[in-house]
Design a protein around this motif. Structure first.
Motif, PDB file in Angstrom:
ATOM      1  N   THR A  27       0.834  -1.200   0.000  1.00  0.00           N
ATOM      2  CA  THR A  27       0.000   0.000   0.000  1.00  0.00           C
ATOM      3  C   THR A  27       0.869   1.251   0.000  1.00  0.00           C
ATOM      4  O   THR A  27       0.612   2.192  -0.767  1.00  0.00           O
ATOM      5  CB  THR A  27      -0.939  -0.013   1.220  1.00  0.00           C
ATOM      6  OG1 THR A  27      -1.787  -1.168   1.124  1.00  0.00           O
ATOM      7  CG2 THR A  27      -1.790   1.245   1.277  1.00  0.00           C
ATOM      8  N   ALA A  28       1.908   1.279   0.833  1.00  0.00           N
ATOM      9  CA  ALA A  28       2.823   2.427   0.867  1.00  0.00           C
ATOM     10  C   ALA A  28       3.566   2.566  -0.457  1.00  0.00           C
ATOM     11  O   ALA A  28       3.755   3.681  -0.966  1.00  0.00           O
ATOM     12  CB  ALA A  28       3.800   2.281   2.028  1.00  0.00           C
ATOM     13  N   PHE A  29       3.988   1.447  -1.042  1.00  0.00           N
ATOM     14  CA  PHE A  29       4.676   1.451  -2.331  1.00  0.00           C
ATOM     15  C   PHE A  29       3.769   2.060  -3.404  1.00  0.00           C
ATOM     16  O   PHE A  29       4.187   2.953  -4.146  1.00  0.00           O
ATOM     17  CB  PHE A  29       5.073   0.023  -2.705  1.00  0.00           C
ATOM     18  CG  PHE A  29       5.808  -0.096  -4.007  1.00  0.00           C
ATOM     19  CD1 PHE A  29       7.191  -0.033  -4.041  1.00  0.00           C
ATOM     20  CD2 PHE A  29       5.124  -0.284  -5.202  1.00  0.00           C
ATOM     21  CE1 PHE A  29       7.883  -0.149  -5.251  1.00  0.00           C
ATOM     22  CE2 PHE A  29       5.795  -0.395  -6.408  1.00  0.00           C
ATOM     23  CZ  PHE A  29       7.176  -0.329  -6.432  1.00  0.00           C
ATOM     24  N   LEU A  30       2.525   1.579  -3.479  1.00  0.00           N
ATOM     25  CA  LEU A  30       1.600   2.066  -4.501  1.00  0.00           C
ATOM     26  C   LEU A  30       1.220   3.526  -4.281  1.00  0.00           C
ATOM     27  O   LEU A  30       1.045   4.277  -5.244  1.00  0.00           O
ATOM     28  CB  LEU A  30       0.364   1.180  -4.557  1.00  0.00           C
ATOM     29  CG  LEU A  30       0.617  -0.250  -5.062  1.00  0.00           C
ATOM     30  CD1 LEU A  30      -0.633  -1.101  -4.906  1.00  0.00           C
ATOM     31  CD2 LEU A  30       1.120  -0.247  -6.492  1.00  0.00           C
ATOM     32  N   LYS A  31       1.113   3.952  -3.014  1.00  0.00           N
ATOM     33  CA  LYS A  31       0.858   5.373  -2.717  1.00  0.00           C
ATOM     34  C   LYS A  31       1.987   6.226  -3.291  1.00  0.00           C
ATOM     35  O   LYS A  31       1.742   7.237  -3.951  1.00  0.00           O
ATOM     36  CB  LYS A  31       0.746   5.593  -1.208  1.00  0.00           C
ATOM     37  CG  LYS A  31       0.664   7.066  -0.817  1.00  0.00           C
ATOM     38  CD  LYS A  31       0.985   7.278   0.661  1.00  0.00           C
ATOM     39  CE  LYS A  31       2.354   6.821   1.005  1.00  0.00           C
ATOM     40  NZ  LYS A  31       3.341   7.796   1.360  1.00  0.00           N
ATOM     41  N   ASN A  32       3.220   5.790  -3.070  1.00  0.00           N
ATOM     42  CA  ASN A  32       4.356   6.553  -3.586  1.00  0.00           C
ATOM     43  C   ASN A  32       4.403   6.550  -5.109  1.00  0.00           C
ATOM     44  O   ASN A  32       4.780   7.551  -5.720  1.00  0.00           O
ATOM     45  CB  ASN A  32       5.663   6.009  -3.013  1.00  0.00           C
ATOM     46  CG  ASN A  32       5.938   6.497  -1.614  1.00  0.00           C
ATOM     47  OD1 ASN A  32       5.088   7.127  -0.978  1.00  0.00           O
ATOM     48  ND2 ASN A  32       7.113   6.214  -1.107  1.00  0.00           N
ATOM     49  N   VAL A  33       4.009   5.447  -5.731  1.00  0.00           N
ATOM     50  CA  VAL A  33       3.958   5.400  -7.196  1.00  0.00           C
ATOM     51  C   VAL A  33       2.943   6.419  -7.706  1.00  0.00           C
ATOM     52  O   VAL A  33       3.200   7.141  -8.674  1.00  0.00           O
ATOM     53  CB  VAL A  33       3.648   3.971  -7.691  1.00  0.00           C
ATOM     54  CG1 VAL A  33       3.321   3.956  -9.173  1.00  0.00           C
ATOM     55  CG2 VAL A  33       4.821   3.048  -7.394  1.00  0.00           C
ATOM     56  N   GLY A  34       1.782   6.492  -7.052  1.00  0.00           N
ATOM     57  CA  GLY A  34       0.776   7.487  -7.432  1.00  0.00           C
ATOM     58  C   GLY A  34       1.277   8.903  -7.239  1.00  0.00           C
ATOM     59  O   GLY A  34       1.055   9.777  -8.088  1.00  0.00           O
ATOM     60  N   LEU A  35       1.964   9.151  -6.118  1.00  0.00           N
ATOM     61  CA  LEU A  35       2.540  10.477  -5.885  1.00  0.00           C
ATOM     62  C   LEU A  35       3.578  10.812  -6.951  1.00  0.00           C
ATOM     63  O   LEU A  35       3.640  11.946  -7.432  1.00  0.00           O
ATOM     64  CB  LEU A  35       3.172  10.549  -4.496  1.00  0.00           C
ATOM     65  CG  LEU A  35       2.201  10.546  -3.324  1.00  0.00           C
ATOM     66  CD1 LEU A  35       2.947  10.351  -2.011  1.00  0.00           C
ATOM     67  CD2 LEU A  35       1.384  11.825  -3.303  1.00  0.00           C
ATOM     68  N   LEU A  36       4.387   9.830  -7.329  1.00  0.00           N
ATOM     69  CA  LEU A  36       5.371  10.046  -8.389  1.00  0.00           C
ATOM     70  C   LEU A  36       4.666  10.423  -9.690  1.00  0.00           C
ATOM     71  O   LEU A  36       5.121  11.325 -10.407  1.00  0.00           O
ATOM     72  CB  LEU A  36       6.242   8.804  -8.581  1.00  0.00           C
ATOM     73  CG  LEU A  36       7.268   8.872  -9.701  1.00  0.00           C
ATOM     74  CD1 LEU A  36       8.255  10.016  -9.489  1.00  0.00           C
ATOM     75  CD2 LEU A  36       8.011   7.535  -9.811  1.00  0.00           C
TER      76      LEU A  36
END
Length: 139
Positions: free
Chosen positions: A107-116
């Motif tokens: 979930t944290a990984f995917l959140k950061n991908v979205g932020l990127l």
């Protein structure tokens, strides 16, 4: 032009405030919880964990504020993109996490991908004149 309507300009301002504010707040958290974050960074094998936490906090606060204010937005978005590209796979490597931690790390990984993704959109618009901005230009 991207911002021909007032509605489009206001939507872009709101997007900048939401994205930049979230990232700047995350950076402030790096300063408020340096010890805890440094311990976690050390567990993840980050070199000079305390310095890394503080430096990444500076990148996040500067980058977030630059998006909100339109102050050197390409440099700010570049700092944010650099942080997200480096930190995301290092800190949220769900594929290496114990089974009970995989979901939260993913979930944290995917959140950061979205932020990127959001930061890359800002980079793509960096050469345009932003409405409601300090308009400091590219650099």
């Amino acid at each position: 032009m991207v911002f021909e309507t007032t509605g489009g300009a206001i939507a872009f301002l709101l997007a900048r405030v939401l994205l930049g504010g979230m990232l700047a707040f995350t950076g402030i958290n790096h300063f408020m919880q340096t010890d805890q974050m440094s311990g976690y960074a050390e567990l993840k094998g980050v070199p000079a964990p305390t310095l890394s936490v503080v430096a990444s906090g500076v990148m996040l606060v500067f980058g977030g504020l630059s998006l909100i204010l339109g102050f050197y937005p390409v440099i700010g978005a570049g700092a944010l993109a650099t942080f997200l590209i480096v930190a995301t796979p290092k800190m949220h490597d769900f594929w290496n996490a114990p089974e009970d931690q995989q979901q939260s790390e993913m979930t944290a990984f995917l959140k950061n991908v979205g932020l990127l993704g959001g930061v890359l959109i800002v980079l793509a618009l960096g050469g345009t004149t932003w409405p409601y901005a300090l308009d400091m230009g590219l650099f």
